[in-house]
Design a protein around this motif. Structure first.
Motif, PDB file in Angstrom:
ATOM      1  N   PRO A 189       0.813  -1.138   0.113  1.00  8.77           N
ATOM      2  CA  PRO A 189       0.048   0.078  -0.131  1.00  8.77           C
ATOM      3  C   PRO A 189       0.764   1.256   0.023  1.00  8.77           C
ATOM      4  CG  PRO A 189      -0.756  -1.569   1.687  1.00  8.77           C
ATOM      5  CD  PRO A 189       0.600  -1.987   1.232  1.00  8.77           C
ATOM      6  N   ALA A 190       0.659   2.231  -0.968  1.00  9.73           N
ATOM      7  CA  ALA A 190       1.633   3.228  -1.100  1.00  9.73           C
ATOM      8  C   ALA A 190       0.739   4.536  -1.640  1.00  9.73           C
ATOM      9  CB  ALA A 190       2.566   3.341  -2.068  1.00  9.73           C
ATOM     10  N   ALA A 191      -0.672   4.662  -1.143  1.00  8.63           N
ATOM     11  CA  ALA A 191      -1.403   5.410  -1.329  1.00  8.63           C
ATOM     12  C   ALA A 191      -1.891   6.564  -0.257  1.00  8.63           C
ATOM     13  CB  ALA A 191      -2.892   4.947  -1.953  1.00  8.63           C
ATOM     14  N   GLY A 192      -1.363   6.520   0.578  1.00  8.03           N
ATOM     15  CA  GLY A 192      -1.522   7.481   1.819  1.00  8.03           C
ATOM     16  C   GLY A 192      -1.246   8.998   1.522  1.00  8.03           C
ATOM     17  N   LEU A 193      -1.638   9.852   2.447  1.00 11.58           N
ATOM     18  CA  LEU A 193      -1.224  11.254   1.932  1.00 11.58           C
ATOM     19  C   LEU A 193       0.119  11.787   2.455  1.00 11.58           C
ATOM     20  CD1 LEU A 193      -4.736  12.680   2.698  1.00 11.58           C
ATOM     21  CD2 LEU A 193      -3.884  12.389   0.211  1.00 11.58           C
ATOM     22  N   GLY A 194       0.597  11.061   3.467  1.00  7.66           N
ATOM     23  CA  GLY A 194       1.939  11.350   3.789  1.00  7.66           C
ATOM     24  C   GLY A 194       1.997  12.750   4.641  1.00  7.66           C
ATOM     25  N   THR A 195       0.838  13.003   5.321  1.00  9.53           N
ATOM     26  CA  THR A 195       0.876  14.382   5.948  1.00  9.53           C
ATOM     27  C   THR A 195       1.836  14.783   6.915  1.00  9.53           C
ATOM     28  OG1 THR A 195      -0.724  13.568   7.740  1.00  9.53           O
ATOM     29  CG2 THR A 195      -1.651  14.372   5.636  1.00  9.53           C
ATOM     30  N   ARG A 196       2.385  13.754   7.534  1.00  6.37           N
ATOM     31  CA  ARG A 196       3.601  13.893   8.579  1.00  6.37           C
ATOM     32  C   ARG A 196       4.774  14.550   7.610  1.00  6.37           C
ATOM     33  NH1 ARG A 196       4.316   8.279  10.990  1.00  6.37           N
ATOM     34  NH2 ARG A 196       3.442   7.844   8.859  1.00  6.37           N
ATOM     35  N   LYS A 216       5.681   9.810  -0.417  1.00  2.90           N
ATOM     36  CA  LYS A 216       6.519   9.622   0.740  1.00  2.90           C
ATOM     37  C   LYS A 216       7.453   8.279   0.466  1.00  2.90           C
ATOM     38  CE  LYS A 216       3.396   7.589   3.903  1.00  2.90           C
ATOM     39  NZ  LYS A 216       2.894   7.728   5.320  1.00  2.90           N
ATOM     40  N   GLU A 217       6.825   7.568  -0.116  1.00  4.74           N
ATOM     41  CA  GLU A 217       7.559   6.152  -0.497  1.00  4.74           C
ATOM     42  C   GLU A 217       8.473   6.358  -1.762  1.00  4.74           C
ATOM     43  OE1 GLU A 217       4.128   6.568  -0.660  1.00  4.74           O
ATOM     44  OE2 GLU A 217       3.522   5.478   0.766  1.00  4.74           O
ATOM     45  N   GLN A 254      -5.918   3.238  -5.592  1.00  2.00           N
ATOM     46  CA  GLN A 254      -7.013   3.331  -4.405  1.00  2.00           C
ATOM     47  C   GLN A 254      -8.210   4.274  -4.670  1.00  2.00           C
ATOM     48  OE1 GLN A 254      -5.684   4.271  -0.524  1.00  2.00           O
ATOM     49  NE2 GLN A 254      -7.492   3.285   0.277  1.00  2.00           N
ATOM     50  N   PRO A 296      -8.112   7.897  -0.501  1.00  2.00           N
ATOM     51  CA  PRO A 296      -7.372   7.184   0.679  1.00  2.00           C
ATOM     52  C   PRO A 296      -8.390   6.955   2.026  1.00  2.00           C
ATOM     53  CG  PRO A 296      -6.385   9.559   0.363  1.00  2.00           C
ATOM     54  CD  PRO A 296      -7.737   9.445  -0.367  1.00  2.00           C
ATOM     55  N   LYS A 297      -8.846   5.947   1.924  1.00  2.00           N
ATOM     56  CA  LYS A 297      -9.785   5.658   2.880  1.00  2.00           C
ATOM     57  C   LYS A 297      -9.339   4.756   3.930  1.00  2.00           C
ATOM     58  CE  LYS A 297     -13.991   6.058   0.047  1.00  2.00           C
ATOM     59  NZ  LYS A 297     -15.064   5.212  -0.574  1.00  2.00           N
ATOM     60  N   GLY A 298      -8.107   4.574   4.058  1.00  2.00           N
ATOM     61  CA  GLY A 298      -7.537   3.984   5.095  1.00  2.00           C
ATOM     62  C   GLY A 298      -6.795   2.708   4.500  1.00  2.00           C
TER      63      GLY A 298
END
Ligand code: UTP
Length: 293
Positions: A9-16, A26-27, A103, A106-108
């Motif tokens: 999984p590499a579809a997160g928003l990377g907000t940090r 971020k990946e 995805q 990004p629903k989790g």
């Protein structure tokens, strides 16, 4: 070679990691000279897996581009006789059979894993988070695949974490005193407070899952943060007396969450000082630098 497939999984928003991750996933942040996700694909390959599905989202084309061949670059390096760089450039496009699925939203993490259902089918599969690096000298996935083959259970990787960090993780409820090897997981809680945490054993980004998890994920309602949580689906499997259950493999090796800024910097320093081509220059500099802190 295993027939098991890996899902990254590499579809997160990377907000940090904003603003670095505004336009770049971020990946794809470089760890020394390779993007984080390449280490993750290499880890799957080292565990015998050759079919890899990456779950991508908005702004993630850089990921698929990275695993494509770049003929004009290869020709140029060939002409220059730069065989070392040529081999390193070609490696990422020859590593494995890499597939992509989007995805959408990004629903989790649970929702991202569910997007792999069609590709994975009815077989057990591995999940490796695309921003989580496990040092290649501390093989974890191979041990997890063996635990899955032995027990048929869903297998999670667990790591002792400081109580001040526990609210960032999914946390396992295990029998007291169970700390080594493969342990039976009685339940899981996503991002508990230090008081609510059932132990100090946090789930890190490696899983080996039976296909039965897809049916559970279909029924999993949004949980913490309004996201469909993989931890909630695993909690279902852990507490279902007729199901395969959940086992944790406790990991004491080197692991870096490259989605976290401090951990990202630690990963670069640790991996660079251990490298043959960089360590000799960096070690004395680091000693000097640290003595002035
Ligand atoms: P994280 O929680 O670390 O990702 O998810 P995030 O939401 O991108 O990070 P922050 O907290 O905003 O900085 C762990 C992994 O799951 C993927 C992420 O890309 C990461 O590899 N993920 C997460 C998805 O693929 N889809 C999602 O909807 C959420």
């Amino acid at each position: 070679m295993s027939t098991m497939k890996a899902v990254i999984p590499a579809a997160g928003l990377g907000t940090r990691f904003l603003p670095a991750t505004k336009a770049m996933p971020k990946e794809m942040l470089p760890v020394v000279d390779k993007p984080a996700i390449q280490y993750v694909v290499e880890e799957a390959v080292a565990a015998g897996i050759h079919d890899v599905l990456v779950i991508i989202g908005r702004n993630k084309n850089a990921i698929s581009d990275h695993f494509d061949a770049v003929p004009e670059l290869e020709v140029r390096l060939q002409e220059k006789g730069d065989h070392g760089r040529l081999a390193r450039v070609m490696k990422s496009s020859e590593l494995a059979d890499i597939h992509f699925v989007r995805q959408g939203e990004p629903k989790g993490l649970g929702h991202a894993v569910l997007r792999a259902r069609t590709h994975v089918g009815d077989s057990s599969f591995a999940v490796l988070l695309g921003d989580d690096l496990v040092d290649e000298r501390d093989p974890l996935l191979t041990e997890m695949i063996a635990a899955h083959e032995r027990t048929g259970a869903a297998v999670v990787a667990l790591m002792p974490v400081d109580p001040r960090q526990i609210h960032l993780y999914g946390v396992a409820d295990v029998a007291p005193g169970e700390r080594d090897g493969a342990v039976r997981v009685r339940g899981l809680v996503e991002k508990p407070s230090a008081e609510e945490a059932p132990s100090d054993l946090a789930i890190i980004g490696r899983y080996v899952l039976p296909a039965a998890v897809f049916d559970v994920l279909e029924q999993t309602a949004p949980g913490k943060g309004g996201e469909i949580q993989l931890t909630d689906a695993l909690q279902q499997l852990a507490t279902d007396p007729d199901g395969p259950g959940v086992v944790g493999v406790v990991f004491h090796g080197r692991r870096y969450d490259t989605g976290d800024r401090a951990d990202y910097i630690k990963a670069i320093v640790q991996l660079a000082v251990d490298r043959e081509d960089l360590g000799a220059e960096l070690r004395p500099w680091l000693r000097d630098f640290a003595s002035d802190l």
